[in-house]
Design an enzyme around this catalytic site. Structure first.
Site, PDB file in Angstrom:
ATOM      1  N   THR A   1     -30.990  24.759  92.709  1.00 48.84           N
ATOM      2  CA  THR A   1     -29.632  24.749  92.150  1.00 48.84           C
ATOM      3  C   THR A   1     -29.195  26.177  91.846  1.00 48.84           C
ATOM      4  OG1 THR A   1     -30.066  22.572  91.232  1.00 48.84           O
ATOM      5  CG2 THR A   1     -28.200  23.772  90.309  1.00 48.84           C
TER       6      THR A   1
ATOM      7  N   LYS B   1     -25.475   8.380  90.894  1.00 51.14           N
ATOM      8  CA  LYS B   1     -26.073   9.014  89.722  1.00 51.14           C
ATOM      9  C   LYS B   1     -26.701   7.949  88.857  1.00 51.14           C
ATOM     10  CE  LYS B   1     -26.476  13.212  87.994  1.00 51.14           C
ATOM     11  NZ  LYS B   1     -26.505  14.519  88.678  1.00 51.14           N
TER      12      LYS B   1
ATOM     13  N   LYS C   1     -19.358  16.483  96.288  1.00 51.64           N
ATOM     14  CA  LYS C   1     -20.307  17.580  96.527  1.00 51.64           C
ATOM     15  C   LYS C   1     -21.021  17.384  97.871  1.00 51.64           C
ATOM     16  CE  LYS C   1     -22.460  18.517  92.790  1.00 51.64           C
ATOM     17  NZ  LYS C   1     -23.444  18.399  91.679  1.00 51.64           N
TER      18      LYS C   1
ATOM     19  N   SER D   1     -32.509  18.938  98.151  1.00 52.57           N
ATOM     20  CA  SER D   1     -32.919  17.533  98.091  1.00 52.57           C
ATOM     21  C   SER D   1     -32.778  16.895  99.472  1.00 52.57           C
ATOM     22  CB  SER D   1     -32.057  16.755  97.088  1.00 52.57           C
ATOM     23  OG  SER D   1     -32.574  16.894  95.792  1.00 52.57           O
TER      24      SER D   1
ATOM     25  N   ASN E   1     -33.604  24.115  83.584  1.00 48.20           N
ATOM     26  CA  ASN E   1     -33.940  24.320  85.000  1.00 48.20           C
ATOM     27  C   ASN E   1     -32.931  25.250  85.696  1.00 48.20           C
ATOM     28  OD1 ASN E   1     -33.595  23.791  87.876  1.00 48.20           O
ATOM     29  ND2 ASN E   1     -35.158  22.225  87.671  1.00 48.20           N
TER      30      ASN E   1
ATOM     31  N   LYS F   1     -26.679   9.495  96.769  1.00 47.97           N
ATOM     32  CA  LYS F   1     -27.621  10.556  96.374  1.00 47.97           C
ATOM     33  C   LYS F   1     -27.191  11.086  95.025  1.00 47.97           C
ATOM     34  CE  LYS F   1     -31.013  13.411  97.194  1.00 47.97           C
ATOM     35  NZ  LYS F   1     -31.535  13.113  95.842  1.00 47.97           N
TER      36      LYS F   1
HETATM   37  P1  NAD Z   1     -32.288  20.872  81.866  1.00 48.63           P
HETATM   38  O1  NAD Z   1     -32.604  19.661  81.119  1.00 48.63           O
HETATM   39  O2  NAD Z   1     -33.384  21.555  82.611  1.00 48.63           O
HETATM   40  O3  NAD Z   1     -31.629  21.959  80.900  1.00 48.63           O
HETATM   41  C1  NAD Z   1     -30.529  21.703  80.088  1.00 48.63           C
HETATM   42  C2  NAD Z   1     -30.374  22.912  79.174  1.00 48.63           C
HETATM   43  O4  NAD Z   1     -29.173  22.777  78.436  1.00 48.63           O
HETATM   44  C3  NAD Z   1     -31.498  23.074  78.160  1.00 48.63           C
HETATM   45  O5  NAD Z   1     -31.824  24.439  78.025  1.00 48.63           O
HETATM   46  C4  NAD Z   1     -30.866  22.587  76.857  1.00 48.63           C
HETATM   47  O6  NAD Z   1     -31.462  23.189  75.716  1.00 48.63           O
HETATM   48  C5  NAD Z   1     -29.451  23.050  77.074  1.00 48.63           C
HETATM   49  N1  NAD Z   1     -28.472  22.363  76.265  1.00 48.63           N
HETATM   50  C6  NAD Z   1     -28.387  21.052  75.963  1.00 48.63           C
HETATM   51  N2  NAD Z   1     -27.320  20.837  75.175  1.00 48.63           N
HETATM   52  C7  NAD Z   1     -26.719  22.030  75.013  1.00 48.63           C
HETATM   53  C8  NAD Z   1     -25.568  22.483  74.322  1.00 48.63           C
HETATM   54  N3  NAD Z   1     -24.825  21.619  73.639  1.00 48.63           N
HETATM   55  N4  NAD Z   1     -25.255  23.781  74.405  1.00 48.63           N
HETATM   56  C9  NAD Z   1     -26.013  24.653  75.099  1.00 48.63           C
HETATM   57  N5  NAD Z   1     -27.103  24.295  75.753  1.00 48.63           N
HETATM   58  C10 NAD Z   1     -27.451  23.005  75.709  1.00 48.63           C
HETATM   59  O7  NAD Z   1     -31.088  20.491  82.833  1.00 48.63           O
HETATM   60  P2  NAD Z   1     -30.667  21.167  84.203  1.00 48.63           P
HETATM   61  O8  NAD Z   1     -31.327  20.418  85.290  1.00 48.63           O
HETATM   62  O9  NAD Z   1     -30.807  22.633  84.114  1.00 48.63           O
HETATM   63  O10 NAD Z   1     -29.123  20.766  84.252  1.00 48.63           O
HETATM   64  C11 NAD Z   1     -28.124  21.572  83.616  1.00 48.63           C
HETATM   65  C12 NAD Z   1     -26.783  21.270  84.260  1.00 48.63           C
HETATM   66  O11 NAD Z   1     -26.880  21.551  85.660  1.00 48.63           O
HETATM   67  C13 NAD Z   1     -26.329  19.813  84.152  1.00 48.63           C
HETATM   68  O12 NAD Z   1     -24.933  19.768  84.050  1.00 48.63           O
HETATM   69  C14 NAD Z   1     -26.765  19.225  85.469  1.00 48.63           C
HETATM   70  O13 NAD Z   1     -26.024  18.083  85.814  1.00 48.63           O
HETATM   71  C15 NAD Z   1     -26.484  20.398  86.389  1.00 48.63           C
HETATM   72  N6  NAD Z   1     -27.190  20.322  87.652  1.00 48.63           N
HETATM   73  C16 NAD Z   1     -28.554  20.288  87.705  1.00 48.63           C
HETATM   74  C17 NAD Z   1     -29.174  20.194  88.943  1.00 48.63           C
HETATM   75  C18 NAD Z   1     -30.665  20.182  89.076  1.00 48.63           C
HETATM   76  O14 NAD Z   1     -31.143  20.175  90.207  1.00 48.63           O
HETATM   77  N7  NAD Z   1     -31.436  20.213  88.018  1.00 48.63           N
HETATM   78  C19 NAD Z   1     -28.424  20.130  90.118  1.00 48.63           C
HETATM   79  C20 NAD Z   1     -27.031  20.189  90.030  1.00 48.63           C
HETATM   80  C21 NAD Z   1     -26.437  20.273  88.788  1.00 48.63           C
END
Ligand code: NAD
Length: 426
Positions: A187, A103, A91, A355, A218, A67
Site C-alpha cells: 500500500t 469489504k 479502486k 493482492s 501498516n 475483492k
Molecule cells: P493498521 O491497523 O495497520 O494501522 C492503523 C493506524 O491508525 C494505527 O497506527 C493506529 O494507531 C492509527 N489510528 C487509529 N485511530 C486513529 C486516530 N483516530 N488517529 C490517528 N491514528 C489512528 O491499518 P492500516 O492497514 O495501516 O490501514 C490504515 C488505512 O489505510 C485504513 O484507512 C485502511 O483502510 C487503508 N488501507 C490499508 C491497506 C492495507 O493493505 N493495509 C490497503 C488500502 C488502504
C-alpha cells in the site's frame, strides 16, 4: 450527519456528470449487490461465550470476483463496510484489476482479546461467511487491525471447510502459506510511486518538502519510511494515542524500529505509542492535520478532515493513504483553498494491486521475486496515475473526480458488455 455511504455516493454523482453511461449501469452502481450480517459466537478464555457482529458486503462484481479487506475495529458497522466496498469497486476498476469491490469487518476492539480469542474469532468469521466468499467469488485481505497472521488463520479455516487448500481466497497471507513478496509494504510502496512522480510536476523537491503522516500502522509507517529514505523531511507522525512533531524532521527509521520491537502480544498489537522516543513536541491528531507542512498524508481512518477542521488545513498537497479520510463537504473547502487532493482510490491502490498479484501467483503456483512484484506494481500505479492526470488536464476538475471518471468508464464498459441480464425479470 449523513451516513458515510451517503457521503461516498456524492463522489459518484459528481463523476457521473462527466461520463456517458447507461442509465441501467448508473442505477446499479448506487446499490450494493449483496450484504451479509453475521453473529459470531466465540468461546472466551474465561469460559464465557461472547457474540460478535460481523459483515461482508459485495458491492459489485461485474468486472470479476469481489475483492476487499477485513477490518477489526469497535466502530465497524454495515454503513462503513458498505462504503469501503463501494470504494474498492472503483479502486479495482481504476487500476484495471479483474475484480469487483467488496469489504468485511467485525465490530470488536481486538486489543482486548488474547491471541487465542482472536484466532477463534477469525476462524468463526470465516465459518459464518464461507458460503459468501471464495477464490472466484469474493477474496479477503488485511485492513485496519488485521494482519498476515489473521489472514493465514482465515485461509486455513476456509481450506478446512472446503477440504482443499484454497490459498486464493485470502491475500496478504504469510509467505509460508502462499503470500506474495512485497504485499506487506504494497500500500505504501504504491502510494510512494505516485507521490514521487506527482510532486515533481509541481516543482516540489524531496529535500524541501515537509510531510506529516497521520496513522502509524501498516500503511502509515511504511509511507513515512519510504519518503524519509528518499530525502523528504517527515516532521510529524501519529497513532491512535497521539502524535509527535519535530520541525527538523524525525528519525523515522528508529521510530519504525521501536514500534516493531514493542509489538506486544495481548493480541498482536502495539501497546506502546511513538510518543516517547525522540526529541519532539507532543501533538494531538487534530493538531497534526493543521500543521504548516507541504504534504499531509492521512493513513488512519475515515472522516478525519471534515467541515469542522478543513479550513485550518495548511498543507499544499494531501495524499489519501487511508480510505475516506476527507468528507465531501470538506473536499469543497480544500478545493477552494487550492489544496491538491490525491484520492484514496488511486493512492492506496498498491495494496489491492499486489493482492491481485498474490492471487495470480496462487492460481499459477509460480512465485515472483520482490523485484518482479515491485516492477509490476510500479508499472500499474504509474500508468493509471498518468491516465488520471490526463483526465485532469482535459477536464480541469479535481483529481478525485477524475479518478472516479476513469474507474466509471471501465465499469460502464463491463456492464454494457454483459448486458442488462433482463432475462431474470422476463
Ligand atoms: P493498521 O491497523 O495497520 O494501522 C492503523 C493506524 O491508525 C494505527 O497506527 C493506529 O494507531 C492509527 N489510528 C487509529 N485511530 C486513529 C486516530 N483516530 N488517529 C490517528 N491514528 C489512528 O491499518 P492500516 O492497514 O495501516 O490501514 C490504515 C488505512 O489505510 C485504513 O484507512 C485502511 O483502510 C487503508 N488501507 C490499508 C491497506 C492495507 O493493505 N493495509 C490497503 C488500502 C488502504
Amino acid at each position: 450527519m449523513s451516513s458515510l455511504f451517503a457521503d461516498a455516493s456524492l463522489r459518484l454523482e459528481k463523476a457521473l456528470q462527466y461520463v456517458t453511461i447507461s442509465e441501467d449501469a448508473s442505477e446499479r452502481l448506487k446499490y450494493p449487490k449483496a450484504s451479509l450480517s453475521v453473529s459470531i459466537p466465540v468461546r472466551m478464555d474465561d469460559g464465557s461465550l461472547k457474540i460478535f457482529q460481523g459483515y461482508r458486503v459485495r458491492y459489485d462484481d461485474t468486472r470479476g470476483p469481489g475483492k476487499g479487506g477485513v477490518r477489526y475495529h469497535p466502530s465497524v458497522c454495515l454503513d462503513e463496510v458498505q462504503s469501503l466496498a463501494f470504494w474498492m469497486t472503483f479502486k479495482c476498476a481504476l487500476l484495471n484489476l479483474p475484480f469487483g469491490g467488496a469489504k468485511g469487518g467485525i465490530t470488536v476492539n481486538p486489543k482486548l482479546l488474547s491471541k487465542a480469542e482472536l484466532e477463534r474469532l477469525s476462524r468463526g468469521y470465516i465459518e459464518a461467511i464461507a458460503d459468501f466468499i471464495g477464490p472466484d467469488v469474493d477474496i479477503l485481505a488485511p485492513d485496519v487491525y488485521t494482519n498476515e497472521m489473521i489472514m493465514g488463520w482465515m485461509m486455513d479455516q476456509y481450506s478446512i471447510i472446503r477440504r482443499r487448500i484454497s490459498p486464493g481466497v485470502v491475500t496478504g497471507k504469510p509467505l509460508t502459506m502462499g503470500g506474495s513478496q512485497g504485499r506487506d509494504t504494497a500500500t505504501a510502496t504504491g502510494a510512494f510511486y505516485v507521490i514521487n512522480s506527482v510532486l515533481p510536476q509541481f516543482n516540489q523537491k524531496p529535500e524541501t518538502t515537509t510531510v506529516a503522516v497521520q496513522g502509524f500502522g501498516n500503511a502509515g509507517v511504511e509511507i513515512a519510511h519510504l519518503l524519509a529514505k528518499s530525502g523528504y523531511k517527515v516532521v510529524a507522525v501519529s497513532d491512535s494515542q497521539g502524535g509527535i512533531y519535530s520541525p527538523h524532521g524525525l528519525d523515522i527509521s528508529s521510530i519504525r524500529e521501536y514500534k516493531r520491537k514493542h509489538l506486544s502480544i495481548k493480541g498482536v498489537y502495539c501497546h506502546n505509542t511513538v510518543c516517547n522516543i525522540v526529541e519532539h513536541e507532543n501533538i494531538t491528531n487534530e493538531q497534526l492535520l493543521t500543521l504548516d507542512v507541504d504534504v499531509l498524508i492521512p493513513a488512519a481512518l475515515e472522516k478525519q478532515i471534515t467541515v469542522e477542521n478543513a479550513s485550518g488545513v495548511r498543507a499544499k498537497f494531501i495524499f489519501e493513504v487511508a480510505n475516506g479520510p476527507i468528507t465531501s463537504e470538506a473536499d469543497k473547502i480544500l478545493e477552494a483553498k487550492g489544496i491538491h487532493v490525491f484520492p484514496d482510490i488511486l493512492i492506496n491502490a498498491g495494496g489491492v494491486t499486489v493482492s491481485y498479484l498474490e492471487w495470480v501467483q496462487n492460481r499459477n503456483g509460480l512465485y515472483w521475486t520482490l523485484k518482479e512484484v515491485q516492477e509490476k506494481l510500479k508499472e500499474k500505479m504509474i500508468e493509471e496515475a498518468e491516465a488520471v492526470w490526463k483526465i485532469h488536464q482535459e477536464l480541469g476538475v479535481s483529481f478525485r473526480t477524475c479518478a472516479y471518471i476513469h474507474g466509471l468508464n471501465r465499469l460502464n464498459m463491463a456492464m454494457s458488455a454483459k448486458g442488462t441480464r433482463d432475462y431474470y425479470m422476463s
